[in-house]
Design a protein around this motif. Sequence first.
Motif, PDB file in Angstrom:
ATOM      1  N   LYS A   1       0.840  -1.192   0.000  1.00 47.29           N
ATOM      2  CA  LYS A   1       0.000   0.000   0.000  1.00 47.29           C
ATOM      3  C   LYS A   1       0.878   1.246   0.000  1.00 47.29           C
ATOM      4  O   LYS A   1       1.859   1.333   0.729  1.00 47.29           O
ATOM      5  N   ILE A   2       0.546   2.204  -0.856  1.00 51.14           N
ATOM      6  CA  ILE A   2       1.250   3.493  -0.902  1.00 51.14           C
ATOM      7  C   ILE A   2       0.601   4.388   0.155  1.00 51.14           C
ATOM      8  O   ILE A   2      -0.623   4.535   0.180  1.00 51.14           O
ATOM      9  N   THR A   3       1.416   4.982   1.022  1.00 47.22           N
ATOM     10  CA  THR A   3       0.889   5.842   2.073  1.00 47.22           C
ATOM     11  C   THR A   3       1.042   7.306   1.684  1.00 47.22           C
ATOM     12  O   THR A   3       1.736   7.638   0.716  1.00 47.22           O
ATOM     13  N   ALA A   4       0.420   8.171   2.462  1.00 48.08           N
ATOM     14  CA  ALA A   4       0.483   9.608   2.193  1.00 48.08           C
ATOM     15  C   ALA A   4       1.920  10.123   2.276  1.00 48.08           C
ATOM     16  O   ALA A   4       2.267  11.107   1.617  1.00 48.08           O
ATOM     17  N   ALA A   5       2.774   9.478   3.050  1.00 45.08           N
ATOM     18  CA  ALA A   5       4.161   9.913   3.205  1.00 45.08           C
ATOM     19  C   ALA A   5       5.053   9.447   2.047  1.00 45.08           C
ATOM     20  O   ALA A   5       6.144   9.953   1.870  1.00 45.08           O
ATOM     21  N   ASP A   6       4.584   8.474   1.274  1.00 47.38           N
ATOM     22  CA  ASP A   6       5.386   7.925   0.182  1.00 47.38           C
ATOM     23  C   ASP A   6       5.376   8.831  -1.040  1.00 47.38           C
ATOM     24  O   ASP A   6       4.364   9.458  -1.339  1.00 47.38           O
ATOM     25  N   GLN A   7       6.494   8.864  -1.739  1.00 49.81           N
ATOM     26  CA  GLN A   7       6.527   9.507  -3.042  1.00 49.81           C
ATOM     27  C   GLN A   7       6.368   8.398  -4.069  1.00 49.81           C
ATOM     28  O   GLN A   7       6.982   7.328  -3.933  1.00 49.81           O
ATOM     29  N   TRP A   8       5.532   8.615  -5.066  1.00 51.73           N
ATOM     30  CA  TRP A   8       5.320   7.592  -6.079  1.00 51.73           C
ATOM     31  C   TRP A   8       5.201   8.239  -7.441  1.00 51.73           C
ATOM     32  O   TRP A   8       4.969   9.440  -7.556  1.00 51.73           O
ATOM     33  N   ASP A   9       5.385   7.432  -8.452  1.00 52.31           N
ATOM     34  CA  ASP A   9       5.307   7.912  -9.823  1.00 52.31           C
ATOM     35  C   ASP A   9       4.519   6.893 -10.633  1.00 52.31           C
ATOM     36  O   ASP A   9       4.580   5.699 -10.347  1.00 52.31           O
ATOM     37  N   ALA A  10       3.803   7.366 -11.616  1.00 52.68           N
ATOM     38  CA  ALA A  10       3.060   6.483 -12.507  1.00 52.68           C
ATOM     39  C   ALA A  10       3.955   6.068 -13.665  1.00 52.68           C
ATOM     40  O   ALA A  10       4.763   6.864 -14.145  1.00 52.68           O
ATOM     41  N   ASP A  11       3.830   4.833 -14.082  1.00 54.76           N
ATOM     42  CA  ASP A  11       4.582   4.342 -15.222  1.00 54.76           C
ATOM     43  C   ASP A  11       3.615   3.596 -16.131  1.00 54.76           C
ATOM     44  O   ASP A  11       2.536   3.193 -15.704  1.00 54.76           O
ATOM     45  N   HIS A  12       4.002   3.413 -17.362  1.00 53.65           N
ATOM     46  CA  HIS A  12       3.130   2.746 -18.327  1.00 53.65           C
ATOM     47  C   HIS A  12       3.121   1.244 -18.112  1.00 53.65           C
ATOM     48  O   HIS A  12       4.146   0.655 -17.760  1.00 53.65           O
ATOM     49  N   ILE A  13       1.978   0.615 -18.339  1.00 53.05           N
ATOM     50  CA  ILE A  13       1.875  -0.842 -18.278  1.00 53.05           C
ATOM     51  C   ILE A  13       2.666  -1.423 -19.446  1.00 53.05           C
ATOM     52  O   ILE A  13       3.488  -2.317 -19.274  1.00 53.05           O
ATOM     53  N   ILE A  14       2.421  -0.898 -20.631  1.00 56.97           N
ATOM     54  CA  ILE A  14       3.207  -1.248 -21.820  1.00 56.97           C
ATOM     55  C   ILE A  14       4.045  -0.012 -22.151  1.00 56.97           C
ATOM     56  O   ILE A  14       3.495   1.056 -22.425  1.00 56.97           O
ATOM     57  N   ALA A  15       5.352  -0.164 -22.080  1.00 60.85           N
ATOM     58  CA  ALA A  15       6.252   0.969 -22.319  1.00 60.85           C
ATOM     59  C   ALA A  15       5.993   1.604 -23.683  1.00 60.85           C
ATOM     60  O   ALA A  15       5.657   0.906 -24.643  1.00 60.85           O
ATOM     61  N   LEU A  16       6.161   2.913 -23.734  1.00 58.74           N
ATOM     62  CA  LEU A  16       5.983   3.619 -25.005  1.00 58.74           C
ATOM     63  C   LEU A  16       6.920   3.053 -26.071  1.00 58.74           C
ATOM     64  O   LEU A  16       6.539   2.912 -27.233  1.00 58.74           O
ATOM     65  N   ALA A  17       8.139   2.683 -25.671  1.00 55.87           N
ATOM     66  CA  ALA A  17       9.116   2.128 -26.609  1.00 55.87           C
ATOM     67  C   ALA A  17       8.667   0.783 -27.186  1.00 55.87           C
ATOM     68  O   ALA A  17       9.118   0.371 -28.250  1.00 55.87           O
ATOM     69  N   ASN A  18       7.733   0.131 -26.478  1.00 56.93           N
ATOM     70  CA  ASN A  18       7.214  -1.162 -26.941  1.00 56.93           C
ATOM     71  C   ASN A  18       5.832  -1.037 -27.573  1.00 56.93           C
ATOM     72  O   ASN A  18       5.109  -2.025 -27.681  1.00 56.93           O
ATOM     73  N   GLY A  19       5.465   0.182 -27.936  1.00 53.77           N
ATOM     74  CA  GLY A  19       4.192   0.394 -28.622  1.00 53.77           C
ATOM     75  C   GLY A  19       3.040   0.805 -27.730  1.00 53.77           C
ATOM     76  O   GLY A  19       1.914   0.938 -28.194  1.00 53.77           O
ATOM     77  N   GLY A  20       3.289   0.999 -26.427  1.00 60.02           N
ATOM     78  CA  GLY A  20       2.236   1.439 -25.527  1.00 60.02           C
ATOM     79  C   GLY A  20       1.830   2.869 -25.814  1.00 60.02           C
ATOM     80  O   GLY A  20       2.585   3.625 -26.439  1.00 60.02           O
ATOM     81  N   GLU A  21       0.644   3.234 -25.373  1.00 63.12           N
ATOM     82  CA  GLU A  21       0.136   4.585 -25.600  1.00 63.12           C
ATOM     83  C   GLU A  21       0.211   5.388 -24.323  1.00 63.12           C
ATOM     84  O   GLU A  21       0.112   4.847 -23.219  1.00 63.12           O
ATOM     85  N   HIS A  22       0.378   6.709 -24.461  1.00 66.11           N
ATOM     86  CA  HIS A  22       0.440   7.623 -23.327  1.00 66.11           C
ATOM     87  C   HIS A  22      -0.991   8.031 -22.983  1.00 66.11           C
ATOM     88  O   HIS A  22      -1.470   9.088 -23.369  1.00 66.11           O
ATOM     89  N   ARG A  23      -1.666   7.111 -22.263  1.00 66.09           N
ATOM     90  CA  ARG A  23      -3.065   7.338 -21.908  1.00 66.09           C
ATOM     91  C   ARG A  23      -3.334   6.749 -20.540  1.00 66.09           C
ATOM     92  O   ARG A  23      -2.585   5.920 -20.046  1.00 66.09           O
ATOM     93  N   GLU A  24      -4.406   7.178 -19.945  1.00 64.32           N
ATOM     94  CA  GLU A  24      -4.758   6.798 -18.581  1.00 64.32           C
ATOM     95  C   GLU A  24      -4.834   5.286 -18.385  1.00 64.32           C
ATOM     96  O   GLU A  24      -4.383   4.772 -17.359  1.00 64.32           O
ATOM     97  N   SER A  25      -5.351   4.558 -19.328  1.00 63.27           N
ATOM     98  CA  SER A  25      -5.516   3.111 -19.163  1.00 63.27           C
ATOM     99  C   SER A  25      -4.206   2.331 -19.331  1.00 63.27           C
ATOM    100  O   SER A  25      -4.168   1.137 -19.083  1.00 63.27           O
ATOM    101  N   ASN A  26      -3.152   3.010 -19.721  1.00 69.90           N
ATOM    102  CA  ASN A  26      -1.856   2.347 -19.858  1.00 69.90           C
ATOM    103  C   ASN A  26      -0.896   2.880 -18.823  1.00 69.90           C
ATOM    104  O   ASN A  26       0.269   2.761 -18.864  1.00 69.90           O
TER     105      ASN A  26
END
Length: 65
Positions: free
Chosen positions: A40-65
Amino acid sequence: MSKRSVPEWIGKTPDSAIPPRVKIRIFEAHNGICHLTGQKITAADQWDADHIIALANGGEHRESN
């Protein structure tokens, strides 16, 4: 299947910043669980979003990825 109340965010370019409101939706969609550690990520944690399928592998820069 339920209909989304807001449209899915899609980045205009591959390096478009993810808006804070979208990061919150992503956090909530995954119940605040880190997909790398499974912890579980807590309020004190710093986190970043990353793509499920990397852009370099054909993933799209969208919320569902």
